[in-house]
Scaffold this motif. Structure first.
Motif, PDB file in Angstrom:
ATOM      1  N   PRO A  35       0.806  -1.229   0.000  1.00  0.00           N
ATOM      2  CA  PRO A  35       0.000   0.000   0.000  1.00  0.00           C
ATOM      3  C   PRO A  35       0.837   1.276   0.000  1.00  0.00           C
ATOM      4  CG  PRO A  35      -0.080  -1.058   2.163  1.00  0.00           C
ATOM      5  CD  PRO A  35       0.594  -2.008   1.231  1.00  0.00           C
ATOM      6  N   CYS A  36       2.042   1.218   0.466  1.00  0.00           N
ATOM      7  CA  CYS A  36       2.897   2.408   0.530  1.00  0.00           C
ATOM      8  C   CYS A  36       3.205   2.962  -0.865  1.00  0.00           C
ATOM      9  CB  CYS A  36       4.213   2.091   1.237  1.00  0.00           C
ATOM     10  SG  CYS A  36       3.999   1.322   2.848  1.00  0.00           S
ATOM     11  N   CYS A  56       0.430   5.448  -1.551  1.00  0.00           N
ATOM     12  CA  CYS A  56      -0.197   5.990  -0.349  1.00  0.00           C
ATOM     13  C   CYS A  56      -0.151   7.517  -0.310  1.00  0.00           C
ATOM     14  CB  CYS A  56       0.509   5.426   0.880  1.00  0.00           C
ATOM     15  SG  CYS A  56      -0.216   5.981   2.424  1.00  0.00           S
ATOM     16  N   GLU A  95      -1.637   8.922   2.563  1.00  0.00           N
ATOM     17  CA  GLU A  95      -1.936   9.160   3.975  1.00  0.00           C
ATOM     18  C   GLU A  95      -0.705   9.735   4.699  1.00  0.00           C
ATOM     19  OE1 GLU A  95      -4.985   8.445   5.336  1.00  0.00           O
ATOM     20  OE2 GLU A  95      -5.567   7.954   3.286  1.00  0.00           O
ATOM     21  N   GLU A  96      -0.973  10.361   5.821  1.00  0.00           N
ATOM     22  CA  GLU A  96       0.142  10.774   6.664  1.00  0.00           C
ATOM     23  C   GLU A  96       0.692   9.497   7.297  1.00  0.00           C
ATOM     24  OE1 GLU A  96       0.914  13.765  10.359  1.00  0.00           O
ATOM     25  OE2 GLU A  96      -0.419  14.382   8.722  1.00  0.00           O
ATOM     26  N   CYS A  97       1.960   9.269   7.111  1.00  0.00           N
ATOM     27  CA  CYS A  97       2.533   7.972   7.466  1.00  0.00           C
ATOM     28  C   CYS A  97       2.834   7.835   8.955  1.00  0.00           C
ATOM     29  CB  CYS A  97       3.811   7.742   6.675  1.00  0.00           C
ATOM     30  SG  CYS A  97       4.473   6.091   6.922  1.00  0.00           S
ATOM     31  N   VAL A 127       3.955   4.359  10.464  1.00  0.00           N
ATOM     32  CA  VAL A 127       4.185   2.940  10.185  1.00  0.00           C
ATOM     33  C   VAL A 127       3.684   2.022  11.311  1.00  0.00           C
ATOM     34  CG1 VAL A 127       5.949   1.196   9.697  1.00  0.00           C
ATOM     35  CG2 VAL A 127       6.090   3.441   8.607  1.00  0.00           C
ATOM     36  N   CYS A 142      -0.144   1.659  11.161  1.00  0.00           N
ATOM     37  CA  CYS A 142      -0.796   1.628   9.849  1.00  0.00           C
ATOM     38  C   CYS A 142      -1.516   0.297   9.629  1.00  0.00           C
ATOM     39  CB  CYS A 142       0.227   1.853   8.743  1.00  0.00           C
ATOM     40  SG  CYS A 142      -0.553   1.792   7.123  1.00  0.00           S
ATOM     41  N   MET A 178      -3.299  -0.453   6.940  1.00  0.00           N
ATOM     42  CA  MET A 178      -3.114  -0.910   5.552  1.00  0.00           C
ATOM     43  C   MET A 178      -1.844  -1.755   5.439  1.00  0.00           C
ATOM     44  SD  MET A 178      -4.153   2.434   3.261  1.00  0.00           S
ATOM     45  CE  MET A 178      -3.004   3.549   4.061  1.00  0.00           C
ATOM     46  N   LEU A 179      -0.795  -1.300   6.070  1.00  0.00           N
ATOM     47  CA  LEU A 179       0.466  -2.047   6.018  1.00  0.00           C
ATOM     48  C   LEU A 179       0.349  -3.360   6.776  1.00  0.00           C
ATOM     49  CD1 LEU A 179       3.387  -2.104   5.030  1.00  0.00           C
ATOM     50  CD2 LEU A 179       4.037  -0.919   7.141  1.00  0.00           C
TER      51      LEU A 179
HETATM   52  S1  SF4 Z   1       2.985   2.619   6.220  1.00  0.00           S
HETATM   53 FE1  SF4 Z   1       0.822   3.010   5.836  1.00  0.00          FE
HETATM   54  S2  SF4 Z   1       0.605   5.210   5.961  1.00  0.00           S
HETATM   55 FE2  SF4 Z   1       2.756   4.765   5.706  1.00  0.00          FE
HETATM   56  S3  SF4 Z   1       3.122   4.876   3.503  1.00  0.00           S
HETATM   57 FE3  SF4 Z   1       2.684   2.761   4.017  1.00  0.00          FE
HETATM   58  S4  SF4 Z   1       0.518   2.532   3.698  1.00  0.00           S
HETATM   59 FE4  SF4 Z   1       0.914   4.692   3.830  1.00  0.00          FE
END
Ligand code: SF4
Length: 118
Positions: A89-90, A93, A95-97, A99, A102, A104-105
Motif C-alpha cells: 500500500p505504501c 499511499c 496518507e500521513e505515514c 508505520v 498503519c 493498511m500495512l
Molecule cells: S505505512 Fe501506511 S501510511 Fe505509511 S506509507 Fe505505508 S501505507 Fe501509507
C-alpha cells in the motif's frame, strides 16, 4: 572472514574511494602509490573489485591500465512489492505515514504471510 580477507576488503574500500575521486580513471601504477601499497597487492585489490563489478580496467600504455569506477544500479524485483495479488500500500499511499499504527500495512503483511504459506 579471515583477517587477511578483512584487510583486503578494507583496502578495497579505500581503493574504491580513491578510484571514485578520479572520474576519468586513474592509472594503476599511480593508484598503488597513492594507496601506499605495492603493485602486487594493488593487483589483488583490483581483481577483487573487478569480480565485484565495481571497477573496470582498460589497457593504457605497455602493461599499465586505467582503472575506472563502474556505476551500478541494482535492479529491484517488482514482485517484492507484492503479497499474492496485493500491492504494497505504501506505493500509492497519500496518507500521513505512521508505520507502527498503519492498518493498511498490517493487512498487507498478513497477506504476505499467507502468500508465503501457499
Ligand atoms: S505505512 Fe501506511 S501510511 Fe505509511 S506509507 Fe505505508 S501505507 Fe501509507
Amino acid at each position: 572472514m579471515t583477517s587477511s580477507t578483512d584487510e583486503l576488503v578494507q583496502k578495497a574500500e579505500q581503493a574504491l574511494a580513491l578510484i571514485k575521486s578520479h572520474p576519468d580513471g586513474i592509472v594503476q601504477s599511480e593508484l598503488w602509490k597513492e594507496l601506499g601499497t605495492d603493485s602486487r597487492t594493488c593487483s589483488r585489490i583490483l581483481k577483487y573489485l573487478e569480480d565485484e563489478g565495481k571497477i573496470a580496467r582498460q589497457a593504457f600504455k605497455g602493461n599499465t591500465y586505467i582503472v575506472k569506477w563502474v556505476k551500478t544500479q541494482k535492479k529491484i524485483d517488482p514482485m517484492l512489492f507484492m503479497a499474492g495479488e496485493a500491492l504494497l500500500p505504501c506505493v500509492a499511499c497519500t496518507e500521513e505515514c505512521d508505520v507502527p499504527s498503519c492498518k493498511m500495512l498490517e493487512d498487507w503483511i498478513y497477506e504476505l504471510v499467507f502468500a508465503e504459506m501457499e
